[in-house]
Write a protein that holds these residues in place. Sequence first.
Motif, PDB file in Angstrom:
ATOM      1  N   SER A  55     -10.470   2.835   1.540  1.00 39.36           N
ATOM      2  CA  SER A  55     -10.566   1.551   2.000  1.00 39.36           C
ATOM      3  C   SER A  55      -9.243   1.301   2.869  1.00 39.36           C
ATOM      4  O   SER A  55      -9.543   0.300   3.639  1.00 39.36           O
ATOM      5  CB  SER A  55     -10.661   0.697   0.466  1.00 39.36           C
ATOM      6  OG  SER A  55     -12.003   1.007  -0.109  1.00 39.36           O
ATOM      7  N   CYS A  56      -8.167   1.646   2.346  1.00 39.94           N
ATOM      8  CA  CYS A  56      -7.042   1.243   3.080  1.00 39.94           C
ATOM      9  C   CYS A  56      -7.111   1.987   4.532  1.00 39.94           C
ATOM     10  O   CYS A  56      -6.806   1.322   5.605  1.00 39.94           O
ATOM     11  CB  CYS A  56      -5.656   1.774   2.346  1.00 39.94           C
ATOM     12  SG  CYS A  56      -5.320   0.417   0.845  1.00 39.94           S
ATOM     13  N   ASP A 108     -15.876   8.676   0.506  1.00 45.04           N
ATOM     14  CA  ASP A 108     -14.377   8.736   0.737  1.00 45.04           C
ATOM     15  C   ASP A 108     -14.040   9.559   1.589  1.00 45.04           C
ATOM     16  O   ASP A 108     -13.023   9.165   2.690  1.00 45.04           O
ATOM     17  CB  ASP A 108     -13.625   8.887  -0.435  1.00 45.04           C
ATOM     18  CG  ASP A 108     -14.167   7.820  -1.454  1.00 45.04           C
ATOM     19  OD1 ASP A 108     -14.504   6.600  -0.999  1.00 45.04           O
ATOM     20  OD2 ASP A 108     -13.904   7.877  -2.688  1.00 45.04           O
ATOM     21  N   ARG A 163     -10.739   6.125  -3.502  1.00 42.40           N
ATOM     22  CA  ARG A 163     -11.888   5.026  -2.980  1.00 42.40           C
ATOM     23  C   ARG A 163     -10.774   4.206  -2.250  1.00 42.40           C
ATOM     24  O   ARG A 163     -10.975   3.384  -1.250  1.00 42.40           O
ATOM     25  CB  ARG A 163     -12.563   4.681  -3.950  1.00 42.40           C
ATOM     26  CG  ARG A 163     -13.319   3.221  -3.625  1.00 42.40           C
ATOM     27  CD  ARG A 163     -14.511   3.387  -2.699  1.00 42.40           C
ATOM     28  NE  ARG A 163     -15.147   4.707  -2.774  1.00 42.40           N
ATOM     29  CZ  ARG A 163     -16.319   4.781  -3.264  1.00 42.40           C
ATOM     30  NH1 ARG A 163     -17.014   3.803  -3.778  1.00 42.40           N
ATOM     31  NH2 ARG A 163     -17.192   5.759  -3.211  1.00 42.40           N
ATOM     32  N   ASP A 164      -9.792   3.814  -3.245  1.00 42.86           N
ATOM     33  CA  ASP A 164      -8.630   2.852  -2.666  1.00 42.86           C
ATOM     34  C   ASP A 164      -7.950   3.404  -1.435  1.00 42.86           C
ATOM     35  O   ASP A 164      -7.768   2.368  -0.291  1.00 42.86           O
ATOM     36  CB  ASP A 164      -7.660   2.377  -3.750  1.00 42.86           C
ATOM     37  CG  ASP A 164      -8.165   2.099  -5.167  1.00 42.86           C
ATOM     38  OD1 ASP A 164      -9.232   1.263  -5.046  1.00 42.86           O
ATOM     39  OD2 ASP A 164      -7.343   1.988  -6.090  1.00 42.86           O
ATOM     40  N   ALA A 211       1.037  -1.340   0.035  1.00 42.10           N
ATOM     41  CA  ALA A 211      -0.140   0.065  -0.038  1.00 42.10           C
ATOM     42  C   ALA A 211       0.802   1.213   0.197  1.00 42.10           C
ATOM     43  O   ALA A 211       0.534   2.139  -0.729  1.00 42.10           O
ATOM     44  CB  ALA A 211      -0.723   0.019   1.263  1.00 42.10           C
ATOM     45  N   MET A 243      -3.223   5.340  -5.844  1.00 37.52           N
ATOM     46  CA  MET A 243      -4.260   4.948  -5.697  1.00 37.52           C
ATOM     47  C   MET A 243      -5.313   5.928  -6.073  1.00 37.52           C
ATOM     48  O   MET A 243      -5.058   7.206  -5.907  1.00 37.52           O
ATOM     49  CB  MET A 243      -4.397   4.510  -4.100  1.00 37.52           C
ATOM     50  CG  MET A 243      -3.636   3.093  -3.828  1.00 37.52           C
ATOM     51  SD  MET A 243      -4.263   2.991  -2.142  1.00 37.52           S
ATOM     52  CE  MET A 243      -2.628   1.674  -1.880  1.00 37.52           C
ATOM     53  N   THR A 244      -6.638   5.502  -6.262  1.00 32.44           N
ATOM     54  CA  THR A 244      -7.768   6.373  -6.384  1.00 32.44           C
ATOM     55  C   THR A 244      -8.211   6.788  -4.841  1.00 32.44           C
ATOM     56  O   THR A 244      -7.705   6.038  -3.855  1.00 32.44           O
ATOM     57  CB  THR A 244      -9.080   5.518  -6.813  1.00 32.44           C
ATOM     58  OG1 THR A 244      -9.343   4.567  -5.897  1.00 32.44           O
ATOM     59  CG2 THR A 244      -8.681   5.180  -8.309  1.00 32.44           C
TER      60      THR A 244
END
Length: 103
Positions: free
Chosen positions: A32-33, A68, A28-29, A18, A25-26
């Motif tokens: 999420s992380c 987000d 959203r990504d 990560a 990353m977007t």
Amino acid sequence: DVSLLEFRGVWGKVADAAMAMADQMTARDLASCVSAFSKVRYLVEYRILWKALARAVTAQGEELNPIDLATCVNGFSKVEHVWEEKRLWKTLAKAAVSAVHQR
């Protein structure tokens, strides 16, 4: 019986991946992380990971959508040493104001 949440080797590799990809990353990504990692006790103390995530989210700027944004605020708020990241919180605050004005 070993819980996956406590399996440090796996989480360490996920965190390293990560960090390596955070800038690509977007939103959203990233959200999420931040959400997932904030729930893993071992990763909450991994300062370099949180610095990389904070830097990447800050770079997204005001482009974070409300979902987000809320996910990031919730996740980052659980990680005490991220509280000092003034640029991150300023960016999240601007994104929140922007989201309210878009309604």
